[in-house]
Design an enzyme around this catalytic site. Structure first.
Site, PDB file in Angstrom:
ATOM      1  N   CYS A   2     -20.293 -10.053   6.306  1.00  0.00           N
ATOM      2  CA  CYS A   2     -21.137 -10.713   7.383  1.00  0.00           C
ATOM      3  C   CYS A   2     -21.076 -12.027   7.224  1.00  0.00           C
ATOM      4  CB  CYS A   2     -21.994 -10.025   8.211  1.00  0.00           C
ATOM      5  SG  CYS A   2     -21.874  -8.377   8.922  1.00  0.00           S
ATOM      6  N   ARG A  27     -15.323 -12.868   5.234  1.00  0.00           N
ATOM      7  CA  ARG A  27     -16.569 -12.167   5.075  1.00  0.00           C
ATOM      8  C   ARG A  27     -16.665 -10.848   6.038  1.00  0.00           C
ATOM      9  NH1 ARG A  27     -20.442 -14.736   1.903  1.00  0.00           N
ATOM     10  NH2 ARG A  27     -22.129 -13.015   2.497  1.00  0.00           N
ATOM     11  N   TRP A  70     -18.640  -7.518   9.318  1.00  0.00           N
ATOM     12  CA  TRP A  70     -18.113  -6.434   8.886  1.00  0.00           C
ATOM     13  C   TRP A  70     -19.027  -5.203   9.234  1.00  0.00           C
ATOM     14  CZ3 TRP A  70     -19.249  -2.852   5.105  1.00  0.00           C
ATOM     15  CH2 TRP A  70     -18.222  -2.124   4.585  1.00  0.00           C
ATOM     16  N   ASN A  96     -27.102 -10.776   8.344  1.00  0.00           N
ATOM     17  CA  ASN A  96     -26.117 -10.377   7.284  1.00  0.00           C
ATOM     18  C   ASN A  96     -26.911  -9.646   6.339  1.00  0.00           C
ATOM     19  OD1 ASN A  96     -24.268 -10.056   5.162  1.00  0.00           O
ATOM     20  ND2 ASN A  96     -24.660 -12.096   4.265  1.00  0.00           N
ATOM     21  N   GLY A  97     -26.557  -8.228   6.312  1.00  0.00           N
ATOM     22  CA  GLY A  97     -27.349  -7.283   5.180  1.00  0.00           C
ATOM     23  C   GLY A  97     -27.767  -6.066   5.853  1.00  0.00           C
ATOM     24  N   GLU A 477      -4.847  -3.217 -11.905  1.00  0.00           N
ATOM     25  CA  GLU A 477      -5.184  -4.432 -10.745  1.00  0.00           C
ATOM     26  C   GLU A 477      -3.947  -4.312  -9.978  1.00  0.00           C
ATOM     27  OE1 GLU A 477      -7.117  -6.586  -9.768  1.00  0.00           O
ATOM     28  OE2 GLU A 477      -6.306  -8.214  -9.153  1.00  0.00           O
ATOM     29  N   LYS A 481      -4.207  -4.382  -5.911  1.00  0.00           N
ATOM     30  CA  LYS A 481      -3.732  -5.307  -5.150  1.00  0.00           C
ATOM     31  C   LYS A 481      -2.804  -4.959  -4.121  1.00  0.00           C
ATOM     32  CE  LYS A 481      -5.545  -7.938  -5.957  1.00  0.00           C
ATOM     33  NZ  LYS A 481      -6.661  -8.588  -6.272  1.00  0.00           N
ATOM     34  N   GLU A 484      -4.512  -2.915  -1.348  1.00  0.00           N
ATOM     35  CA  GLU A 484      -5.531  -3.703  -0.435  1.00  0.00           C
ATOM     36  C   GLU A 484      -4.821  -4.457   0.365  1.00  0.00           C
ATOM     37  OE1 GLU A 484      -7.072  -6.395  -3.417  1.00  0.00           O
ATOM     38  OE2 GLU A 484      -8.920  -6.534  -2.071  1.00  0.00           O
ATOM     39  N   HIS A 500      -0.648  13.165 -19.163  1.00  0.00           N
ATOM     40  CA  HIS A 500      -2.007  14.122 -19.171  1.00  0.00           C
ATOM     41  C   HIS A 500      -2.271  14.307 -17.744  1.00  0.00           C
ATOM     42  CE1 HIS A 500      -2.630  13.501 -23.389  1.00  0.00           C
ATOM     43  NE2 HIS A 500      -2.482  12.198 -23.347  1.00  0.00           N
ATOM     44  N   LYS A 599     -14.285  -9.926   2.003  1.00  0.00           N
ATOM     45  CA  LYS A 599     -14.084 -10.472   0.528  1.00  0.00           C
ATOM     46  C   LYS A 599     -15.381 -10.308  -0.346  1.00  0.00           C
ATOM     47  CE  LYS A 599     -12.123 -14.264  -2.034  1.00  0.00           C
ATOM     48  NZ  LYS A 599     -11.305 -13.136  -2.495  1.00  0.00           N
TER      49      LYS A 599
HETATM   50  O1  M6R Z   1     -16.749 -11.338  -5.632  1.00  0.00           O
HETATM   51  P1  M6R Z   1     -16.665 -10.512  -6.577  1.00  0.00           P
HETATM   52  O2  M6R Z   1     -15.391 -11.062  -7.676  1.00  0.00           O
HETATM   53  O3  M6R Z   1     -17.737 -10.061  -7.178  1.00  0.00           O
HETATM   54  O4  M6R Z   1     -15.764  -9.427  -5.836  1.00  0.00           O
HETATM   55  C1  M6R Z   1     -15.548  -8.152  -6.671  1.00  0.00           C
HETATM   56  C2  M6R Z   1     -14.451  -7.393  -5.629  1.00  0.00           C
HETATM   57  O5  M6R Z   1     -15.119  -7.240  -4.283  1.00  0.00           O
HETATM   58  C3  M6R Z   1     -13.418  -7.909  -5.448  1.00  0.00           C
HETATM   59  O6  M6R Z   1     -12.599  -8.325  -6.747  1.00  0.00           O
HETATM   60  C4  M6R Z   1     -12.323  -7.066  -4.781  1.00  0.00           C
HETATM   61  O7  M6R Z   1     -11.881  -6.004  -5.627  1.00  0.00           O
HETATM   62  C5  M6R Z   1     -11.177  -7.888  -4.254  1.00  0.00           C
HETATM   63  N1  M6R Z   1     -11.085  -7.612  -3.027  1.00  0.00           N
HETATM   64  C6  M6R Z   1     -10.040  -7.306  -4.952  1.00  0.00           C
HETATM   65  O8  M6R Z   1      -8.744  -8.011  -4.815  1.00  0.00           O
END
Ligand code: M6R
Length: 604
Positions: A2, A27, A70, A96-97, A477, A481, A484, A500, A599
């Site tokens: 948010c 956000r 969000w 926000n929270g 990673e 990616k 996501e 395994h 984000k």
């Molecule tokens: O702001 P931060 O680096 O603490 O965020 C951590 C994760 O939320 C962030 O890396 C998330 O996994 C990304 N969306 C990955 O692309």
């Protein structure tokens, strides 16, 4: 999660509020809404763009509050969209929270005859504020907040005081922007850049009464706080796409500059070491460290895993990496001289911040590798290293991930020189770092080639990623990616783990991306490739230039420049990011704003 924005000043508020929300949209983008005293409330389900037509309607208000959501409590509907109001529609709030005891408060209010129009915890807070018998909105907010358990970044306004905002913070970020005859409130300093670089950070447990001309801050129990303003860095232009189709693509292409910014002024070529101003006071402590615990979430956690390989290999320092969301709830053993290092782009991730607080409470030295200057992790750790990647707008982390690994490389050199790394090897690494941006530029030139590969595989249902040693975390990673931004099922494994269990999934419909630089485990990776080919899985390989065997062995090959082994993961990350990006685009998805995500994960 948010984003909240507030304005009080001398200009029409609506445009300022909507522009603020556009920057904060990363956000959360389930719904958006604004309230201005003269224009009233406007809300829409979906992204900010849906609010824009309100700009066509005259509204002379010079103050207002805005929110991009969000969803946590209640579906993304109009009824649940912020701003929310009290029973008389005199008090309006954005939040926000999470109000953890909202159910209990709701039942109590309902027993008193209060009715509710939404499923949100925020409406409960608005109604609670409205029930307080207090002379001022500030007093009502303070009394109501005393009943609340949970987290909040909150801005409230009363229709009878259209020239005043009440702002409070507990666990969710809030920064106040100081302009000329105007003040701003934002969840993220980046949204203030078009207006001002002069800011005041609100701390947990503080409340501010903000008008056009003044900003009075006190603690929730009434102690006045005199704060010095701070200056934020960055340019408003960084928040634009600058000709790129998406922020994600723009941010991937910023990689050379990001590396330059991460190393600028930090390399000491002649001594073969680096200088990291933020942690300099602790150099003596570092030389005696027995081990280091790295904490982070998502991509930041994976950057931490790369960091472990670098620090163990080059600095000889034992490292463990923990998901911040686990570290904070489990029993942790810190033996000997130890420190906790939090990695975070935003510096606001709730679990990472909680891990830092837990370590601090246990008397452990806390460090940060953080991008957003002045963020909570940056402020609460004992010392830290900024990554200086600039604002990252796309939800998927790309440039920030590269900058985090770069900073780990710097840290590995610094600690390595204290322990086991010769000056000669240090110089070699410094030279490699200096040359890195050029190699990145060459890697980025592969974008349209990777787009073709992406189109070929975009309609597969599954994909697997494997790599070994420095490249095992890259496999994790790469899978994250892809998941996501393309919603494909993807999994990342260390190459040796395949047999395994997970190799059972592979068949001709299950492509596998293999990370195969010519390093110490090259042959092991070739063996993995043979194994998966024996199960008919199509193989895409990311190898290094000069490799003549790989192109003959696999279905599709992406050859990137070969750099120093320490830095190769930075290069290898780029084709993974481009692959995910192009698959998402080929599927017609909004790669900058993937569904269900935000984000900055500031809820737990
Ligand atoms: O702001 P931060 O680096 O603490 O965020 C951590 C994760 O939320 C962030 O890396 C998330 O996994 C990304 N969306 C990955 O692309």
């Amino acid at each position: 999660m948010c984003g909240i924005f507030g304005y009080v000043g001398n200009k029409p508020a609506r445009k300022i509020l909507i522009d603020g929300l556009r920057t904060l949209e990363y956000r959360g983008y389930d719904s958006a809404g604004i309230f201005t005293p003269r224009g009233g409330v406007i809300q829409a389900v979906g992204p900010i763009a849906a609010l824009e037509e309100c700009l066509l309607v005259d509204d002379s208000s010079v103050a207002g509050i805005a929110h991009t959501r969000w969803a946590t409590h209640g579906a993304p509907t109009l009824a649940n969209a912020h701003p929310h109001h009290d029973a008389t529609e005199s008090i309006w709030i954005v939040h926000n929270g999470i109000i953890e005891n909202y159910q209990e408060l709701k039942e109590e209010l309902a027993a008193d005859g209060v009715t509710f129009y939404s499923d949100t915890d925020t409406e409960v807070l608005a109604k609670l504020i409205g029930r307080q018998r207090a002379d001022t909105l500030q007093a009502a907010v303070v009394v109501a907040l005393a009943r609340v358990r949970g987290t909040y970044g909150l801005v409230a306004m009363h229709v009878d005081r259209p020239d005043e905002l009440i702002v409070a913070r507990m666990g969710s970020p809030i920064v106040l922007g100081v302009g000329s005859g105007e003040h701003f409130v934002s969840s993220d300093p980046a949204a203030l850049l078009p207006h001002t670089k002069t800011v005041l950070y609100l701390e947990d447990g503080e409340v501010a009464v903000v008008s056009a001309s003044a900003c009075n801050i006190s603690t929730l129990d009434g102690v006045h706080r005199q704060k010095a303003t701070e200056t934020i860095v960055g340019e408003a232009a960084q928040l634009q796409k600058q000709g790129f189709a998406h922020f994600m693509l723009k941010e991937i292409h910023e990689a050379p500059e990001v590396i330059e910014n991460a190393i600028r002024g930090r390399l000491m070529a002649e001594e073969g070491t680096v200088k990291l101003g933020g942690i300099e006071p602790y150099l003596e402590v570092f030389s005696k460290l027995d081990r280091l615990t790295i904490v982070g979430c998502g991509s930041a956690y994976y950057a931490g895993l790369v960091g472990k390989y670098l620090l163990e290999e080059y600095a000889g320092l034992p490292v463990e990496v923990e998901l911040a969301s686990e570290y904070r709830y489990k029993r942790n053993y810190h033996l000997g001289n130890t420190a906790v290092l939090a990695v975070s782009q935003s510096g606001e991730t709730a679990d990472t911040l909680a891990a830092v607080r837990k370590a601090k409470a246990a008397g452990i030295l806390t460090l940060g590798i953080v991008n957003v200057v002045g963020s909570s992790v940056a402020r609460e750790t004992d010392a830290g290293i900024y990554t200086h990647a600039g604002p990252e707008v796309a939800v998927a982390s790309t440039k920030a991930f590269l900058s985090q690994i770069t900073v780990f490389a710097l840290l590995a050199i610094l600690l390595g020189r204290q322990r086991q790394l010769s000056a000669e090897n240090g110089k070699e690494l410094i030279q490699a770092l200096t040359e890195l941006p050029q190699s990145i530029q060459k890697t980025l030139a592969l974008s349209s080639y990777i787009a073709e590969i992406a189109k070929k595989y975009a309609h597969t249902r599954n994909m697997m990623f494997i790599g070994r040693t420095f490249h095992a975390p890259l496999a994790y990673e790469g899978a994250l990616k892809l998941k996501e931004v393309s919603y494909l099922h993807a999994e990342g494994y260390a190459g040796g783990e395949l047999k395994h269990g997970s190799i059972a999934m592979l068949d001709a419909e299950f492509p596998i991306v293999t990370l195969v630089p010519q390093d110490a485990v090259y042959e092991k990776m070739l063996a993995n490739i043979s194994e998966v080919q024996a199960r008919s899985a199509p193989v895409i390989a990311i190898g290094t230039e000069g490799d003549t065997l790989l192109p003959k062995t696999v279905d599709d090959v992406i050859l990137v420049p070969k750099v120093h082994e320490m830095l190769q993961p930075i290069i290898s990350a780029i084709p993974l990011q481009l692959l995910a990006y192009h698959v998402g685009v080929a599927k017609g998805l909004n790669v900058d704003r993937p569904r269900n995500l935000a984000k900055s994960v500031t809820v737990e």
